[in-house]
Design a protein around this motif. Structure first.
Motif, PDB file in Angstrom:
ATOM      1  N   GLN A 199       0.834  -1.197   0.000  1.00  6.87           N
ATOM      2  CA  GLN A 199       0.000   0.000   0.000  1.00  6.87           C
ATOM      3  C   GLN A 199       0.874   1.254   0.000  1.00  6.87           C
ATOM      4  O   GLN A 199       0.609   2.220  -0.732  1.00  6.87           O
ATOM      5  N   ASP A 200       1.938   1.233   0.831  1.00  7.78           N
ATOM      6  CA  ASP A 200       2.867   2.375   0.851  1.00  7.78           C
ATOM      7  C   ASP A 200       3.515   2.561  -0.514  1.00  7.78           C
ATOM      8  O   ASP A 200       3.638   3.689  -1.021  1.00  7.78           O
ATOM      9  N   ALA A 201       3.960   1.443  -1.103  1.00 10.85           N
ATOM     10  CA  ALA A 201       4.589   1.521  -2.422  1.00 10.85           C
ATOM     11  C   ALA A 201       3.604   2.060  -3.454  1.00 10.85           C
ATOM     12  O   ALA A 201       3.942   2.928  -4.274  1.00 10.85           O
ATOM     13  N   HIS A 202       2.372   1.542  -3.412  1.00  6.26           N
ATOM     14  CA  HIS A 202       1.341   1.985  -4.361  1.00  6.26           C
ATOM     15  C   HIS A 202       1.098   3.489  -4.242  1.00  6.26           C
ATOM     16  O   HIS A 202       1.012   4.206  -5.256  1.00  6.26           O
ATOM     17  N   ASP A 203       0.982   3.985  -3.015  1.00 11.46           N
ATOM     18  CA  ASP A 203       0.719   5.416  -2.814  1.00 11.46           C
ATOM     19  C   ASP A 203       1.864   6.273  -3.345  1.00 11.46           C
ATOM     20  O   ASP A 203       1.634   7.320  -3.981  1.00 11.46           O
ATOM     21  N   LEU A 204       3.094   5.839  -3.082  1.00 11.82           N
ATOM     22  CA  LEU A 204       4.248   6.597  -3.580  1.00 11.82           C
ATOM     23  C   LEU A 204       4.329   6.546  -5.102  1.00 11.82           C
ATOM     24  O   LEU A 204       4.622   7.560  -5.752  1.00 11.82           O
ATOM     25  N   TYR A 205       4.096   5.386  -5.700  1.00 13.86           N
ATOM     26  CA  TYR A 205       4.120   5.282  -7.163  1.00 13.86           C
ATOM     27  C   TYR A 205       3.104   6.239  -7.793  1.00 13.86           C
ATOM     28  O   TYR A 205       3.375   6.891  -8.804  1.00 13.86           O
ATOM     29  N   ARG A 206       1.920   6.324  -7.181  1.00 20.23           N
ATOM     30  CA  ARG A 206       0.894   7.218  -7.729  1.00 20.23           C
ATOM     31  C   ARG A 206       1.327   8.675  -7.640  1.00 20.23           C
ATOM     32  O   ARG A 206       1.183   9.437  -8.611  1.00 20.23           O
ATOM     33  N   VAL A 207       1.857   9.066  -6.495  1.00 25.24           N
ATOM     34  CA  VAL A 207       2.297  10.451  -6.318  1.00 25.24           C
ATOM     35  C   VAL A 207       3.401  10.790  -7.308  1.00 25.24           C
ATOM     36  O   VAL A 207       3.463  11.898  -7.852  1.00 25.24           O
ATOM     37  N   GLN A 208       4.282   9.830  -7.560  1.00 23.85           N
ATOM     38  CA  GLN A 208       5.413  10.053  -8.464  1.00 23.85           C
ATOM     39  C   GLN A 208       5.036   9.872  -9.936  1.00 23.85           C
ATOM     40  O   GLN A 208       5.895   9.957 -10.812  1.00 23.85           O
ATOM     41  N   ASN A 209       3.758   9.597 -10.181  1.00 32.12           N
ATOM     42  CA  ASN A 209       3.258   9.437 -11.547  1.00 32.12           C
ATOM     43  C   ASN A 209       3.904   8.237 -12.251  1.00 32.12           C
ATOM     44  O   ASN A 209       4.080   8.247 -13.458  1.00 32.12           O
ATOM     45  N   ARG A 210       4.238   7.193 -11.492  1.00 38.77           N
ATOM     46  CA  ARG A 210       4.787   5.954 -12.071  1.00 38.77           C
ATOM     47  C   ARG A 210       3.618   4.973 -12.221  1.00 38.77           C
ATOM     48  O   ARG A 210       3.409   4.074 -11.418  1.00 38.77           O
ATOM     49  N   THR A 211       2.866   5.192 -13.281  1.00 41.33           N
ATOM     50  CA  THR A 211       1.557   4.556 -13.434  1.00 41.33           C
ATOM     51  C   THR A 211       1.638   3.040 -13.474  1.00 41.33           C
ATOM     52  O   THR A 211       0.862   2.346 -12.800  1.00 41.33           O
ATOM     53  N   GLU A 212       2.551   2.515 -14.286  1.00 46.50           N
ATOM     54  CA  GLU A 212       2.615   1.061 -14.446  1.00 46.50           C
ATOM     55  C   GLU A 212       2.929   0.378 -13.118  1.00 46.50           C
ATOM     56  O   GLU A 212       2.328  -0.657 -12.776  1.00 46.50           O
ATOM     57  N   LYS A 213       3.859   0.926 -12.371  1.00 48.35           N
ATOM     58  CA  LYS A 213       4.209   0.319 -11.089  1.00 48.35           C
ATOM     59  C   LYS A 213       3.055   0.446 -10.092  1.00 48.35           C
ATOM     60  O   LYS A 213       2.812  -0.460  -9.279  1.00 48.35           O
ATOM     61  N   ALA A 214       2.344   1.574 -10.138  1.00 46.45           N
ATOM     62  CA  ALA A 214       1.190   1.721  -9.253  1.00 46.45           C
ATOM     63  C   ALA A 214       0.124   0.668  -9.578  1.00 46.45           C
ATOM     64  O   ALA A 214      -0.476   0.064  -8.674  1.00 46.45           O
ATOM     65  N   GLU A 215      -0.101   0.427 -10.871  1.00 47.11           N
ATOM     66  CA  GLU A 215      -1.098  -0.587 -11.264  1.00 47.11           C
ATOM     67  C   GLU A 215      -0.657  -1.982 -10.837  1.00 47.11           C
ATOM     68  O   GLU A 215      -1.470  -2.791 -10.387  1.00 47.11           O
ATOM     69  N   ARG A 216       0.645  -2.256 -10.976  1.00 48.35           N
ATOM     70  CA  ARG A 216       1.138  -3.578 -10.578  1.00 48.35           C
ATOM     71  C   ARG A 216       0.994  -3.786  -9.077  1.00 48.35           C
ATOM     72  O   ARG A 216       0.567  -4.858  -8.621  1.00 48.35           O
ATOM     73  N   SER A 217       1.305  -2.759  -8.284  1.00 51.19           N
ATOM     74  CA  SER A 217       1.171  -2.898  -6.836  1.00 51.19           C
ATOM     75  C   SER A 217      -0.296  -3.038  -6.434  1.00 51.19           C
ATOM     76  O   SER A 217      -0.619  -3.725  -5.469  1.00 51.19           O
ATOM     77  N   GLN A 218      -1.190  -2.398  -7.201  1.00 49.95           N
ATOM     78  CA  GLN A 218      -2.614  -2.559  -6.914  1.00 49.95           C
ATOM     79  C   GLN A 218      -3.057  -3.996  -7.177  1.00 49.95           C
ATOM     80  O   GLN A 218      -3.863  -4.562  -6.417  1.00 49.95           O
ATOM     81  N   ARG A 219      -2.516  -4.600  -8.234  1.00 49.10           N
ATOM     82  CA  ARG A 219      -2.847  -6.002  -8.505  1.00 49.10           C
ATOM     83  C   ARG A 219      -2.352  -6.904  -7.376  1.00 49.10           C
ATOM     84  O   ARG A 219      -3.030  -7.866  -6.982  1.00 49.10           O
ATOM     85  N   LEU A 220      -1.176  -6.589  -6.832  1.00 47.68           N
ATOM     86  CA  LEU A 220      -0.667  -7.375  -5.704  1.00 47.68           C
ATOM     87  C   LEU A 220      -1.590  -7.230  -4.492  1.00 47.68           C
ATOM     88  O   LEU A 220      -1.868  -8.213  -3.794  1.00 47.68           O
ATOM     89  N   LEU A 221      -2.059  -6.003  -4.243  1.00 46.47           N
ATOM     90  CA  LEU A 221      -2.982  -5.787  -3.123  1.00 46.47           C
ATOM     91  C   LEU A 221      -4.297  -6.531  -3.350  1.00 46.47           C
ATOM     92  O   LEU A 221      -4.855  -7.125  -2.427  1.00 46.47           O
TER      93      LEU A 221
END
Length: 875
Positions: free
Chosen positions: A848-870
């Motif tokens: 969740q922490d990683a996902h939130d940081l990826y979103r703030v940093q506009n790293r879309t693909e990584k945010a989507e991947r972390s959401q799939r893990l969640l």
């Protein structure tokens, strides 16, 4: 202390060094303590925005007596000054022997203070000294392990401390004060070791959310505010409508008519109605550069005022606006949006809650807000003759106005009730105390101020500015034009000194003179801002050679200071070859990383503007170097969009130089910014342009950096074999150049790519070598990444407890460094480690922490991947 014959309500502050005359202190010790006390006071006052230089102060042996300007908020002396003093005293005591250490008693009161040619005469001053000498205060300091004991008068406690949103009033203790003929009650607090809250006084504690940060952004009140009683009453009526309480009001009128003054006067008078805070922003709707502030920039500033760090603010403007509305929902909050250009600029800044009051000022009446959002309009006209005369009387004094009443009538007639014009007239008259008002009125005629008779007063104000400009001293006239030309919406004192090419002290004097003549404003925090109409008038003429020299100095100030900050943030990064500083420029150096980060954050808008100015004026190498100097700051705090913007401007400048080396560097910098955002296709495109340029120029180091970034972009696209080939080429180039610091980084990348390919045995020696080199060169950022990579290798090898230990070590170091970019990636790895250890809840927190940081940093693909893990954890 300057002497005048008048009386004014002032905050009275007295501080005393406890035990100054102790037998252990020799004369030399006392001299050190005395000098330190003044340095502590100067630093602490300036730190809280209450300029020491603007205060009246007298030395009283081992004590210092201070009268604070009336416009400085009294709350600062409870909410901010004690902690600033504690920090400064602690730092002094840490570096001095016991005989030179300091503990302070501090007393606060406020009241009418009378001045004459002999000094100060006031019961308020006498009472403050009695409070300072009170036996309970001495006893409180003696019993405290801290360095400061504070006593306030009963009045000050009731009117200031009791309403504090920072200090808990229940931690103060009432004590009897019996000193000489004085018998009263004082309230004692210990800022660095406060008393436990007294249950009997809990009711006085202000209500605020746990950990809530209450913004108080209102600028200081205007020095002279007269009249407008009908408009103030109308504003109250509009905002207190029983059917629509705390609504939306638009104050409209021409520039310089006093819209902001009216809004601030009402806001300060009604601050008690908004315990959740007051927000203020100048939207620069009619600025000289024609670039109004983006609503997203204003929203981001508001979010930061509630304590959100940049890495926690979404990149998308719509998400920022939604987050802002969520935060202010149901809060009793005042939002003052000053100088708006149109309805579209305001709408994203409107709260969704009726609990908030919004006041907008604009030269436009903003009909879209009236028809679409139910705004109540309040149009501001000129002052009437009585109010105009009162303004001049307030500024010039009754004696001088009564001596030439007919001339005052003439001045009022010429100014046609225009507040800005009246202020300029009064400022010139006050500056020339020996001149008659008739003479000044004659000069006004000669300067053509009759243009103020125009039906559109804003169109005729340049004539007033011209007259005001002619009345300045030579140095002031030069300084005011240069401040008008400076990049950015405002300017700090040191930047202004560089711009003018003078000392900081002289720059302060010049700016204070311009402030007194209403040509610049001062926000109380060391920043100066020019009214946009004044700026427009002053910048109509073309820049001459002297102006170009001045602009070069201020651009150099921002570039060299940003470079110095960057060297502190990452002393191990690629060296930037900055040209020698222009003579007369005074760049800053920083004592530590925190100071560097604070400056970059405060001056960010001005630094961006300085780069744009460098491009405009053809200073292409400097424009490229700005992008280099801001790189570390931007990726560390998550401002990746800004780094892309600077990289694009740097590339424009580089293309104009025609130099293959500079072009290669600019392409590489922009590519790295794109890669940080996850825009790898664009990154690879620029790298493929940079590589042949670097090869043609014969730059092995440049080639190595291009290949390093290319490998990174390829690995993020899943092309691990290509990434490994390129990083091995990079490694050989750095080893050939005997560049161990960059060799260590290439070793880290090599180990990572081997690990991603599952080749653990080959990865391990590279990771170990990288860790050794990073530790040898004291690169904590590189060391943290090496530990994280070794943790990943341990995880892949099934040694999950070792993986947990190594990754957590690396994560702690990255958090300490404020490196949110790599914190996200290590949190990502740790989630997998926790899953392997059977702790799904810990894994959820990490992802969740990683996902939130990826979103703030506009790293879309990584945010989507972390959401799939969640999502996978939830099934």
């Amino acid at each position: 202390m300057e002497r005048h014959r008048y009386s004014v309500h002032r905050t009275v502050f007295v501080v005393d060094v406890e035990g100054f005359g102790d037998r252990r202190r020799t004369n030399s010790h006392q001299l050190v303590v005395r000098a330190a006390l003044y340095e502590i006071l100067r630093h602490s006052f300036d730190e809280i925005g209450a300029s020491w230089a603007d205060c009246d102060h007298e030395d009283r042996g081992d004590a210092v007596f201070v009268l604070v300007p009336a416009q400085v908020p009294k709350a600062l002396f409870v909410d901010a000054l004690p902690q600033a003093l504690v920090a400064a005293v602690a730092e002094h005591n840490r570096t001095h022997p016991s005989e030179e250490r300091i503990r302070l008693r501090m007393a606060l009161h406020a009241g009418e203070v009378a001045y004459d040619e002999h000094g100060v005469a006031a019961a308020a001053v006498n009472l403050t000294f009695r409070l300072l000498d009170a036996a309970p205060l001495r006893a409180a300091l003696a019993e405290s392990p801290g360095v400061l004991a504070l006593v306030t008068s009963d009045w000050f406690f009731e009117d200031v401390v009791r309403h504090s949103r920072v200090v808990d009033p229940a931690t103060f203790r009432p004590v009897p004060v019996q000193v000489k003929e004085t018998s009263t009650v004082g309230w004692i607090g210990l800022p660095d070791h406060p008393y436990p809250p007294d249950p009997a006084r809990q009711a006085i504690r202000p209500v605020a959310g746990a950990g809530a940060q209450v913004p108080r952004q209102l600028p200081a009140l205007p020095r002279s505010f007269v009249g407008r009683s009908d408009e103030l009453a109308a504003l109250t009526t509009l905002l207190e409508d029983e059917e629509r309480p705390n609504g939306l009001v638009v104050i409209g009128g021409p520039g310089g008519i006093g819209k902001t003054w009216l809004a601030l006067r009402w806001a300060h008078d009604n601050v008690h109605r908004f315990p959740a805070g007051q927000l203020f922003v100048d939207l620069r709707g009619f600025s000289s550069d024609g670039l109004p502030m983006s609503p997203a920039v204003a929203t981001r500033g508001f979010l930061q005022s509630f304590g959100l760090t940049p890495d926690r603010i979404p990149a998308d403007p719509h998400a920022q606006a939604a987050l802002f509305r969520s935060i202010v929902a149901d809060k009793a909050l005042l939002i003052l949006l000053d100088n708006a250009v149109d309805t579209e600029q305001v709408i994203p800044l409107l709260p969704g809650s009726a609990s908030c009051a919004v006041v907008v000022t604009s030269r436009s009446r903003l009909p879209g807000l009236t028809t679409g959002h139910g705004a109540r309009p309040l149009f501001l006209d000129v002052l009437n003759d009585r109010e105009a005369r009162a303004l001049l009387t307030d500024r010039l004094g009754t004696t001088r106005v009564d001596a030439e009443p007919a001339v005052v009538d003439e001045l009022v007639e010429f100014c046609r009730g225009f507040p800005l014009a009246l202020s300029i007239v009064a400022g010139n008259a006050a500056t020339h105390q020996g001149a008659s008002l008739a003479g000044l009125a004659a000069e006004l005629h000669e300067a053509g101020v009759e243009a103020l008779d125009s039906a559109d007063p804003a169109a005729s104000l340049p004539a007033v500015f011209s007259w005001s400009h002619q009345a300045l001293t030579g140095d002031e006239a030069e300084a005011v034009v240069l401040v008008g030309l400076a990049p950015g919406p405002d300017i700090g004192l040191r930047a202004a000194a560089s711009l003018v090419g003078t000392t900081v002290a002289r720059a302060r004097t010049l700016l204070r003179g311009l402030e007194q003549k209403s040509l610049v404003g001062h926000d109380g925090a060391g920043r100066y801002r020019m009214h946009d109409l004044v700026r427009r008038y002053l910048t109509e003429s073309a820049r001459d050679e002297a102006d170009i020299d001045a602009l070069r100095r201020v651009v150099d100030f921002y570039l060299h200071t940003a470079h110095a900050a960057d060297e502190l943030l990452d002393p191990h990064r690629e060296a930037i070859q900055v040209a020698p500083v222009t003579p007369g420029c005074l760049p800053l150096r920083f004592r530590d990383e925190a100071a560097a980060l604070a400056w970059l954050d405060d001056e960010h808008t001005c630094v961006l503007a300085a780069q744009r100015l460098a491009v405009e004026l053809g200073w292409h190498p400097a424009a490229v170097q700005f992008a280099l100097a801001l790189h570390t700051f931007h990726w560390r705090v998550g401002r990746l969009d800004d780094q892309v913007t600077m990289g694009c401007l740097g590339l424009v400048a580089a293309e104009r130089t025609g130099s293959p080396a500079v072009r290669a560097l600019a392409h590489r910098q922009l590519a790295e910014a794109y890669a940080l955002q996850g825009r790898h296709t664009e990154a690879v495109d620029h790298l493929q342009r940079a590589l042949p340029l670097a090869e043609r120029f014969g730059d092995p180091s440049g080639q190595a950096h291009v290949l390093r970034i290319l490998a990174w972009a390829q690995s993020e696209q899943g092309e691990i074999r290509l990434a490994l080939e390129n990083i091995l080429r990079t490694l050989r180039l750095f080893q050939s150049a005997e560049d161990e610091e960059w060799e260590a980084r290439a070793l880290n990348q090599t180990a990572w790519y081997f690990a991603l390919m599952g080749r653990h045995e080959q990865a391990a020696p590279f990771a170990a070598s990288a860790l050794d080199l990073h530790r040898r060169h004291r690169n904590r950022n590189g060391e943290a990444l090496s530990l994280a990579i070794q943790g990943f290798l341990a995880h892949q090898a099934g040694r999950h407890p070792d993986a947990l230990r190594l990754c957590e070590q690396g994560l702690a170091m990255l958090r300490e460094l404020g490196n949110s970019y790599f914190v996200a990636q290590v949190e990502d790895i740790l989630g997998h480690v926790h899953v392997a250890l059977g702790d799904r809840e810990a894994a959820r927190r990490c992802w969740q922490d990683a996902h939130d940081l990826y979103r703030v940093q506009n790293r879309t693909e990584k945010a989507e991947r972390s959401q799939r893990l969640l999502d996978g954890l939830a099934t």
